[in-house]
Design an enzyme around this catalytic site. Structure first.
Site, PDB file in Angstrom:
ATOM      1  N   ASP A   1      18.747  -8.432   0.004  1.00  0.00           N
ATOM      2  CA  ASP A   1      19.547  -7.339   0.611  1.00  0.00           C
ATOM      3  C   ASP A   1      20.648  -7.656   1.572  1.00  0.00           C
ATOM      4  O   ASP A   1      21.704  -6.851   1.467  1.00  0.00           O
ATOM      5  CB  ASP A   1      18.373  -6.360   1.344  1.00  0.00           C
ATOM      6  CG  ASP A   1      17.217  -5.930   0.422  1.00  0.00           C
ATOM      7  OD1 ASP A   1      17.560  -5.984  -0.909  1.00  0.00           O
ATOM      8  OD2 ASP A   1      16.110  -6.289   0.912  1.00  0.00           O
TER       9      ASP A   1
ATOM     10  N   GLY B   1      20.083 -17.789  -5.452  1.00  0.00           N
ATOM     11  CA  GLY B   1      19.415 -18.505  -4.563  1.00  0.00           C
ATOM     12  C   GLY B   1      20.136 -19.418  -3.447  1.00  0.00           C
ATOM     13  O   GLY B   1      21.421 -19.265  -3.305  1.00  0.00           O
TER      14      GLY B   1
ATOM     15  N   ARG C   1      10.228  -4.950  -9.515  1.00  0.00           N
ATOM     16  CA  ARG C   1       8.897  -4.941  -8.988  1.00  0.00           C
ATOM     17  C   ARG C   1       7.928  -4.586 -10.069  1.00  0.00           C
ATOM     18  O   ARG C   1       7.585  -3.387  -9.968  1.00  0.00           O
ATOM     19  CB  ARG C   1       8.792  -3.860  -7.674  1.00  0.00           C
ATOM     20  CG  ARG C   1       9.614  -3.973  -6.704  1.00  0.00           C
ATOM     21  CD  ARG C   1       9.260  -5.150  -5.818  1.00  0.00           C
ATOM     22  NE  ARG C   1      10.077  -5.348  -4.560  1.00  0.00           N
ATOM     23  CZ  ARG C   1      11.087  -5.937  -4.338  1.00  0.00           C
ATOM     24  NH1 ARG C   1      11.804  -6.456  -5.383  1.00  0.00           N
ATOM     25  NH2 ARG C   1      11.616  -6.162  -3.246  1.00  0.00           N
TER      26      ARG C   1
ATOM     27  N   TYR D   1       0.840  -0.898   0.098  1.00  0.00           N
ATOM     28  CA  TYR D   1       0.071  -0.009   0.031  1.00  0.00           C
ATOM     29  C   TYR D   1       0.788   1.333  -0.156  1.00  0.00           C
ATOM     30  O   TYR D   1       1.370   1.825   0.920  1.00  0.00           O
ATOM     31  CB  TYR D   1      -1.026   0.172   1.226  1.00  0.00           C
ATOM     32  CG  TYR D   1      -1.756  -1.196   1.318  1.00  0.00           C
ATOM     33  CD1 TYR D   1      -3.165  -1.041   0.616  1.00  0.00           C
ATOM     34  CD2 TYR D   1      -1.548  -2.371   1.733  1.00  0.00           C
ATOM     35  CE1 TYR D   1      -4.081  -2.302   0.518  1.00  0.00           C
ATOM     36  CE2 TYR D   1      -2.268  -3.876   1.544  1.00  0.00           C
ATOM     37  CZ  TYR D   1      -3.514  -3.424   1.008  1.00  0.00           C
ATOM     38  OH  TYR D   1      -4.459  -4.589   0.974  1.00  0.00           O
TER      39      TYR D   1
END
Length: 314
Positions: free
Chosen positions: A257, A226, A167, A104
């Protein structure tokens, strides 16, 4: 100053129970944001870090600023917006799966960042400038701010480390590809994940992704793989560097990160690329064992190979 980074940090609400959010009645409040995650992890590893952002002039904004400042990160360049709010996001926990994330953040305070929010003198202190592909996706003014940051970094002779951090909820796939490739090729070091590398370059193999990006100003590319670790390439060397085994994975958010912070820590300490990548793998692995973006990042005394007697390149 070892590293300066800029971007949005948000209130993170993590459910106290697993399952769909519609059935969750209570949440744990903390913070999350790729750039502030890196800043906090680097600070814990003993480095001087500055974080630039804009927050809402609200209780959540004060909480985020105070939290990050409490981790030893310099927040003197953080400003507060009177008419825009601090962003919020939620995780939805699913056992054995990556958490779903609900943002949001539209019209958030951070989306109002503009080039004038960056102090050129502040950038001159930095050895490295860490940027991600999230910030230019927030708004047109944020995109301008990132390009201004690149210009200032070049003028200050700071090395630019760019994590694409795609994103696609924030912009179209085509715009993301064009912008992130452009920023990548203006950076010194690029840190894509395997899927991000595929989006930007069209290649699917780590070696080909690295080769496609290793041009112009780019000195090194590290493709994150990964659990398998990472592949790095420069114009003179390349290698696969294995990851660390994590027996119990609780939350994958923040691992990338953590990798960026560990890798940067190695570069600041003037380690070679292979050792820096291995340290990045190690710090990223720490993030997997606890809920939350930053809670798992270790302190230097926990991972200093001279104190622990461990061989980073085991």
């Amino acid at each position: 100053m070892d590293v300066v980074t800029l971007g949005e940090s948000m209130i993170l609400l993590t459910p106290d129970t697993d399952g769909p959010l519609r059935f969750v009645n209570s949440f744990h409040k903390t913070i999350g944001g790729a750039e502030s995650n890196v800043a906090i992890a680097l600070s814990r590893l003993g480095h001087q870090v500055g974080w630039i952002s804009k927050l809402g002039d609200d209780e959540f904004g004060l909480y985020i600023r105070n939290f990050i400042r409490g981790e030893g990160v310099d927040t003197s360049q953080v400003t507060f917006a009177k008419l825009a709010s601090t962003a919020v996001y939620f995780k939805e926990s699913q056992p054995g799966q990556d958490p779903k994330v609900y943002y949001y953040r539209k019209h958030s305070a951070a989306s109002e960042m503009k080039p004038l929010d960056i102090d050129q003198a502040y950038f001159k202190q930095a050895k490295f400038v860490h940027l991600t592909g999230i910030t230019p996706a927030l708004s047109a003014s944020c995109k301008e701010t990132i390009y201004h940051a690149i210009k200032l970094a070049r003028q200050s002779e700071a090395k630019i480390v760019f994590d694409p951090n795609v994103r696609l909820k924030l912009w179209s796939k085509q715009e993301a590809k064009e912008t992130l490739l452009d920023i990548a090729l203006q950076s010194d070091i690029v840190l894509p994940g395997i899927e991000e590398g595929e989006l930007i370059t069209g290649e699917t193999e780590p070696e080909k992704i690295a080769a496609a990006l290793l041009k112009g100003k780019v000195q090194a590319v590290v493709v994150k793989l990964g659990a398998k670790g990472a592949y790095f390439a420069t114009k003179d060397e390349s290698a696969y560097v294995p990851g660390y085994e994590v027996k119990s994975i609780i939350d994958t958010v923040g691992a990338g990160d953590g990798f960026a912070a560990g890798f940067l820590s190695g570069l600041i300490r003037e380690w070679d690329y292979k050792k820096a990548v291995q340290f990045g793998n190690r710090i990223g692995a720490y993030a997997l064992g606890v809920k939350g973006d930053v809670e798992g990042y270790p302190f230097w005394q926990q991972v200093n190979p001279e104190k622990t007697g461990e061989d980073i390149l085991r």
